[in-house]
Design an enzyme around this catalytic site. Sequence first.
Site, PDB file in Angstrom:
ATOM      1  N   LYS A  79       0.028  -3.421  -1.648  1.00 13.87           N
ATOM      2  CA  LYS A  79      -1.052  -3.950  -0.818  1.00 13.87           C
ATOM      3  C   LYS A  79      -2.002  -4.783  -1.678  1.00 13.87           C
ATOM      4  CE  LYS A  79      -4.683  -2.426   2.423  1.00 13.87           C
ATOM      5  NZ  LYS A  79      -5.305  -1.249   3.079  1.00 13.87           N
ATOM      6  N   SER A 154      -5.651  -1.033   8.018  1.00 16.41           N
ATOM      7  CA  SER A 154      -5.622  -2.330   7.364  1.00 16.41           C
ATOM      8  C   SER A 154      -4.325  -2.588   6.584  1.00 16.41           C
ATOM      9  CB  SER A 154      -6.801  -2.411   6.381  1.00 16.41           C
ATOM     10  OG  SER A 154      -6.690  -1.414   5.363  1.00 16.41           O
ATOM     11  N   SER A 178      -6.035   3.849   7.588  1.00 18.65           N
ATOM     12  CA  SER A 178      -5.318   2.603   7.331  1.00 18.65           C
ATOM     13  C   SER A 178      -3.929   2.748   6.734  1.00 18.65           C
ATOM     14  CB  SER A 178      -6.165   1.690   6.440  1.00 18.65           C
ATOM     15  OG  SER A 178      -7.308   1.246   7.127  1.00 18.65           O
TER      16      SER A 178
END
Length: 479
Positions: A79, A154, A178
């Site tokens: 990420k 997210s 998330s």
Amino acid sequence: MELEDLTIEGARAAIASKQITATDLAERHYARIGSQDGIINSFLSLSRERALRQAAKIDEMAAKGEELPPLAGVPVGIKDVLVMQGAPATAGSRILKGYRPPYDATAVTKLEAAGAVLLGKLNCDEFAMGSSNENSAYGPVLNPRALDRVPGGSSGGSAAAVAADFAVATLGTDTGGSIRQPAAFCGVVGVLPTYGRVSRYGLIAFASSLDRVGPFARSVRDTATVLQVIAGKDDLDATSSDRPVGDYVGGLEQPVEGIRVGVPEEYFGEGLDAEIRAAIDGVLAGLKLVGCVVKPVKLPHTKYAIPTYYVIATAEASANLSRFDGVRFGFRAEEAKTLSAMYRKTRDDGFGAEVKRRILLGTYALSAGYYDAYYRKAQQVRTLLTRDFLAAFADVDVLVAPVTPTPAFRLGEKTDDPVKMYLEDIYSVAASLAGVCGVSVPCGTTMDGLPIGVQIMGKHFDEATMLRVAQAVEAGQRA
């Protein structure tokens, strides 16, 4: 070897037995990314040179017959809020465009030391603020299971990359849901470790008392393998715990008979989708069949979790994001004539709407005259929420609940209503505030074919029991 069926153990064994090389495996994943990610938009950048250099090392070890490390040759995505030396680190924001950090996050270092091949950086909501991955400055991520739906946020890019078979495993971060929410929306497994279990060093912070790093994969076993690699004390992170890391993978072989499963009644009220409720009822019935003891529990302060979370998280975001001012790194508004104008213009042009909204909310909550009324009160309620979990875990070993109130929603469906979007986190933020561990496991699909996930929450630092129950749920889905 089909990429869709590839596991960590399978990849490692195939490389060790010379059925495939780590280099070929990486190239096959890059080819798939190149042919399909133009639609999904899960990767923001690729680190091909670094990945192939690592793959060559693994191939050399295999050629010599040496014992391979636990993630040898396994293609992994990271990420974009976790830094990698020399690779872009944008956190999904325009304000960090062009920033290339000079060091690796600890979790990245540990993955590579364990043999992982790091494919590149994954798209995410800007500074990890969002529940749909529509807040990225570099475009939304699409859900591979239904291209008109969001992948969750997210860490939507991290979940989508596994669901689309672009990577065997990925790293994401979870501040208020998330990891767990996108795992549920995309039909993969996502683990939220206990706060302090995995180092946050090298994580671009959103809310420092809430942010956690955790893995996504296709199976519980694979997430357990990655978690065992990245967990542990880190001298570079004062919040990381020195408690010993358990044998998460070996623990999966232990029976679940006799484990006490709590069902928090506050998570099954009005607003929960009927198909999700039915799927979780099926999970609970399956756990009873394998010998678990299922009983109701109460988490009475759950109704205060959303407002508490959004006061604390935005306050911490306001403080953390003050460093992005155009002076030291990333984007700078060149047309400004004075220093103060440069600050204003850089932040106005560099931050997206959701980030600005949260900075304003957090700054207000921390301001003179409002600190006690909002931030201090939120911290007091956070203590009450934590006590709820401690009381429940005195009576049960794990909790089983929904991850989200609905399946994946359509792109654009909730972008005009921030409150409706925030309520997507209603079943995930309480565990975040309390610091306990959690995992989202696929447990079926809706009549429209959308994935459903079930959330299993465990005691502080008892990931081993939580993962055992998660594997039992996964096995029940295959039966």
